[in-house]
Design an enzyme around this catalytic site. Structure first.
Site, PDB file in Angstrom:
ATOM      1  N   ARG A 136      -3.395   5.340  -5.139  1.00  0.00           N
ATOM      2  CA  ARG A 136      -2.566   5.009  -6.060  1.00  0.00           C
ATOM      3  C   ARG A 136      -3.123   4.241  -7.712  1.00  0.00           C
ATOM      4  O   ARG A 136      -3.764   3.930  -7.504  1.00  0.00           O
ATOM      5  CB  ARG A 136      -1.370   3.914  -5.394  1.00  0.00           C
ATOM      6  N   ARG A 143      12.899  -7.870  -5.018  1.00  0.00           N
ATOM      7  CA  ARG A 143      11.381  -8.345  -5.340  1.00  0.00           C
ATOM      8  C   ARG A 143      11.622  -9.965  -5.817  1.00  0.00           C
ATOM      9  O   ARG A 143      11.256 -10.699  -6.093  1.00  0.00           O
ATOM     10  CB  ARG A 143      10.626  -7.304  -5.989  1.00  0.00           C
ATOM     11  N   ARG A 145      -6.723   0.886  -0.260  1.00  0.00           N
ATOM     12  CA  ARG A 145      -5.828   1.942   0.002  1.00  0.00           C
ATOM     13  C   ARG A 145      -5.919   3.209  -0.006  1.00  0.00           C
ATOM     14  O   ARG A 145      -6.639   3.887  -1.831  1.00  0.00           O
ATOM     15  CB  ARG A 145      -4.835   1.288  -0.349  1.00  0.00           C
ATOM     16  N   ARG A 168       0.009  -7.640 -10.168  1.00  0.00           N
ATOM     17  CA  ARG A 168       0.870  -7.152  -9.415  1.00  0.00           C
ATOM     18  C   ARG A 168       1.091  -8.490  -8.948  1.00  0.00           C
ATOM     19  O   ARG A 168       2.106  -9.024  -7.555  1.00  0.00           O
ATOM     20  CB  ARG A 168       1.223  -5.987  -8.026  1.00  0.00           C
ATOM     21  N   LYS A 205       3.390  -4.152   5.139  1.00  0.00           N
ATOM     22  CA  LYS A 205       4.487  -3.694   4.854  1.00  0.00           C
ATOM     23  C   LYS A 205       4.928  -2.352   5.393  1.00  0.00           C
ATOM     24  O   LYS A 205       5.874  -2.429   6.161  1.00  0.00           O
ATOM     25  CB  LYS A 205       4.728  -4.036   3.792  1.00  0.00           C
TER      26      LYS A 205
HETATM   27  P1  AMP Z   1       5.782  -0.872  -4.175  1.00  0.00           P
HETATM   28  O1  AMP Z   1       5.360   0.271  -3.642  1.00  0.00           O
HETATM   29  O2  AMP Z   1       6.692  -1.477  -2.825  1.00  0.00           O
HETATM   30  O3  AMP Z   1       3.944  -1.801  -3.991  1.00  0.00           O
HETATM   31  O4  AMP Z   1       6.501  -0.745  -5.462  1.00  0.00           O
HETATM   32  C1  AMP Z   1       5.476   0.209  -6.604  1.00  0.00           C
HETATM   33  C2  AMP Z   1       5.780  -0.262  -7.810  1.00  0.00           C
HETATM   34  O5  AMP Z   1       7.279   0.228  -7.845  1.00  0.00           O
HETATM   35  C3  AMP Z   1       5.911  -1.580  -8.183  1.00  0.00           C
HETATM   36  O6  AMP Z   1       4.671  -1.932  -8.142  1.00  0.00           O
HETATM   37  C4  AMP Z   1       7.170  -1.620  -9.001  1.00  0.00           C
HETATM   38  O7  AMP Z   1       6.723  -1.363 -10.834  1.00  0.00           O
HETATM   39  C5  AMP Z   1       7.998  -0.655  -9.041  1.00  0.00           C
HETATM   40  N1  AMP Z   1       8.715  -1.409  -7.604  1.00  0.00           N
HETATM   41  C6  AMP Z   1       9.484  -1.162  -6.228  1.00  0.00           C
HETATM   42  N2  AMP Z   1       9.940  -2.260  -5.581  1.00  0.00           N
HETATM   43  C7  AMP Z   1      11.081  -2.944  -6.500  1.00  0.00           C
HETATM   44  C8  AMP Z   1      11.606  -3.809  -6.521  1.00  0.00           C
HETATM   45  N3  AMP Z   1      11.979  -4.474  -5.751  1.00  0.00           N
HETATM   46  N4  AMP Z   1      11.994  -4.055  -8.191  1.00  0.00           N
HETATM   47  C9  AMP Z   1      11.124  -3.891  -9.008  1.00  0.00           C
HETATM   48  N5  AMP Z   1      10.217  -2.732  -8.781  1.00  0.00           N
HETATM   49  C10 AMP Z   1      10.359  -1.716  -8.022  1.00  0.00           C
END
Ligand code: AMP
Length: 226
Positions: free
Chosen positions: A162, A93, A130, A173, A17
């Site tokens: 990360r 999400r 990653r 996740r 993404k």
């Molecule tokens: P990502 O980089 O998109 O994988 O997001 C990293 C972390 O940020 C996720 O595991 C959540 O803890 C938080 N996060 C990001 N976007 C959202 C969302 N739309 N709703 C809730 N938590 C989010």
């Protein structure tokens, strides 16, 4: 190509993404609104939102909707997103976030919801390898490293794994994705805005598929020249 679009990209963690949203953002000249990046920036700065979000993020849990809606609401209220549109990455999400987003975007809504489909086995392999830049969020991997050591090619920041890309957090996740985000696909399919796009193969080929899907569906933005 007509600039401007309102896009959502859905897909499991590791489906590509981030990479594809950057490319869509350049192609359509629209801001890339990535909630994960915005939250990580808030954590790094130590803002109240960051302090609230950190414990959820470290555990691989979703950050509460109120925090997210404030963050996204503020971003979508800025001139660039209002005028040109956006590509939303990592948001919504949950079905509740999608409902709240609809309210926020009334009366226009989004043009296309792209579902980037990649097999779980491939996603697990990608996530384990990653690496990301702590400053600009650029993506690398153990097989596509920066040119010099682990220093970002784009901004010179440090490139690291990360904290939530550990095996336990990845598993958590992906489980969460199945439970909470997969119903979104059904929701947008029903609304007629969803397009499934294969996310396997070279990044350029995936981008071409995405652009084709968007161009077939998108309504030109008001005022944009065709
Ligand atoms: P990502 O980089 O998109 O994988 O997001 C990293 C972390 O940020 C996720 O595991 C959540 O803890 C938080 N996060 C990001 N976007 C959202 C969302 N739309 N709703 C809730 N938590 C989010």
């Amino acid at each position: 190509m007509v600039p401007g679009a309102r896009l959502i990209v859905l897909g499991k963690q590791g489906a590509g993404k981030g990479t594809q949203c950057v490319r869509l953002s350049r192609h359509y000249v629209i801001p890339h609104v990535a909630t994960g990046d915005m939250l990580r920036a808030a954590v790094k700065k130590g803002t109240p939102v960051g302090r609230e979000a950190q414990r959820y993020m470290d555990a691989g849990e979703l950050v509460p909707d109120e925090v997210l809606m404030k963050l996204v609401g503020d971003r979508l209220d800025q001139d660039d997103t209002k005028e040109r549109g956006f590509v939303l990455d990592g948001f919504p999400r949950t079905v509740r976030q999608a409902d709240l987003l609809d309210e926020l975007l009334e009366p226009d809504g989004v043009d296309v919801v792209l579902n980037l489909v990649v097999a779980t086995q491939i996603v697990l392999r990608r996530l384990a390898s990653r690496r990301v830049c702590v400053d600009c969020g650029a993506n690398y991997s153990t097989t596509a490293r920066p040119r010099i050591d682990w220093i970002c090619d784009i901004c010179g920041g440090e490139v690291v794994q990360r904290e939530d890309d550990t095996e336990a957090a990845i598993k958590r996740r992906l489980d969460l994705y199945e439970k909470q985000t997969a119903p979104l696909i059904a929701r947008y399919r029903k609304a007629g805005t969803l397009v499934a796009v294969r996310g396997d193969g070279p990044a350029d080929a995936v981008t071409d598929r995405l652009v084709r899907a968007v161009d077939e569906r998108r309504q030109p933005r008001a005022g944009a020249r065709t």
